[in-house]
Design a protein around this motif. Structure first.
Motif, PDB file in Angstrom:
ATOM      1  N   THR A  55      -1.690  -1.072  -4.986  1.00  0.00           N
ATOM      2  CA  THR A  55      -2.384  -0.278  -3.967  1.00  0.00           C
ATOM      3  C   THR A  55      -1.603  -0.278  -2.657  1.00  0.00           C
ATOM      4  OG1 THR A  55      -4.519  -0.731  -4.983  1.00  0.00           O
ATOM      5  CG2 THR A  55      -4.544  -0.010  -2.687  1.00  0.00           C
ATOM      6  N   ASP A  56      -1.123  -1.444  -2.235  1.00  0.00           N
ATOM      7  CA  ASP A  56      -0.306  -1.527  -1.014  1.00  0.00           C
ATOM      8  C   ASP A  56       0.935  -0.657  -1.138  1.00  0.00           C
ATOM      9  OD1 ASP A  56      -2.037  -3.496   0.031  1.00  0.00           O
ATOM     10  OD2 ASP A  56      -0.778  -5.142  -0.713  1.00  0.00           O
ATOM     11  N   LEU A  57       1.572  -0.726  -2.289  1.00  0.00           N
ATOM     12  CA  LEU A  57       2.785   0.052  -2.516  1.00  0.00           C
ATOM     13  C   LEU A  57       2.486   1.544  -2.495  1.00  0.00           C
ATOM     14  CD1 LEU A  57       5.804  -0.189  -3.038  1.00  0.00           C
ATOM     15  CD2 LEU A  57       5.285  -0.320  -5.481  1.00  0.00           C
ATOM     16  N   ALA A  58       1.367   1.945  -3.080  1.00  0.00           N
ATOM     17  CA  ALA A  58       0.979   3.364  -3.080  1.00  0.00           C
ATOM     18  C   ALA A  58       0.811   3.873  -1.655  1.00  0.00           C
ATOM     19  CB  ALA A  58      -0.313   3.559  -3.877  1.00  0.00           C
ATOM     20  N   VAL A  59       0.143   3.097  -0.814  1.00  0.00           N
ATOM     21  CA  VAL A  59      -0.040   3.488   0.583  1.00  0.00           C
ATOM     22  C   VAL A  59       1.314   3.600   1.275  1.00  0.00           C
ATOM     23  CG1 VAL A  59      -0.952   2.721   2.811  1.00  0.00           C
ATOM     24  CG2 VAL A  59      -2.373   2.570   0.761  1.00  0.00           C
ATOM     25  N   HIS A  60       2.179   2.618   1.061  1.00  0.00           N
ATOM     26  CA  HIS A  60       3.509   2.608   1.684  1.00  0.00           C
ATOM     27  C   HIS A  60       4.319   3.838   1.282  1.00  0.00           C
ATOM     28  CE1 HIS A  60       7.314   1.008   3.178  1.00  0.00           C
ATOM     29  NE2 HIS A  60       7.836   1.307   2.009  1.00  0.00           N
ATOM     30  N   LEU A  61       4.256   4.189   0.008  1.00  0.00           N
ATOM     31  CA  LEU A  61       5.049   5.314  -0.494  1.00  0.00           C
ATOM     32  C   LEU A  61       4.374   6.665  -0.304  1.00  0.00           C
ATOM     33  CD1 LEU A  61       6.341   3.744  -3.840  1.00  0.00           C
ATOM     34  CD2 LEU A  61       7.611   4.029  -1.697  1.00  0.00           C
TER      35      LEU A  61
END
Length: 148
Positions: A55-61
């Motif tokens: 989820t964190d990675l999705a937001v970042h990308l």
């Protein structure tokens, strides 16, 4: 600033960003990491400090959780990252870089340093430092996202 000047500045910034991304990727590939693409590097940048959830990675990308999950599956399969239990959330998994992921990250840092070194040769160290300061004032927090 006139509209045409604003467009010229916009185009120049986008061209520099695109060239920088491509040259870093080329440097990473030249250092033996032939199975990565720029999107992986943007993910590695988020994973590098302490890992991240999907989820964190999705937001970042700036992508869906499903897209981020597919990217994580790919980099895990290639040996650049691994999933671990999350230390604070039993339901979540933490994605962290492996030794190979860190090696690739260092290769990207070296490639970036080469590119910026060329800018220093062209503009001088003082101008590059001023450029960095000005750009950080305009975009101080990121995140830096890939162009899909």
């Amino acid at each position: 600033m006139q509209n045409s000047e604003a467009m010229a500045l916009s185009a120049a910034l986008l061209a520099v960003a695109s060239d920088l991304t491509q040259r870093i990727n080329d440097g990473v590939v030249a250092r033996g990491f032939t199975d990565v693409r720029p999107a992986h590097g943007f993910a590695f940048a988020r994973l590098a400090p302490d890992g991240a959830t999907v989820t964190d990675l999705a937001v970042h990308l700036g992508v869906t959780k499903q897209a981020a999950s597919q990217l994580v599956d790919e980099i895990v399969r290639k040996g650049y990252a691994e999933r671990r239990p999350h230390p604070a959330d039993a339901r979540a998994r933490l994605v962290v870089l492996t030794g190979r992921g860190w090696e690739c990250t260092r290769a990207a840092e070296a490639a970036a340093a080469e590119v910026v070194g060329g800018w220093v040769e062209l503009l001088g160290e003082g101008e590059v430092r001023v450029l960095r300061e000005r750009l950080l004032r305009l975009a101080p927090y990121g995140p830096v996202r890939p162009a899909w």
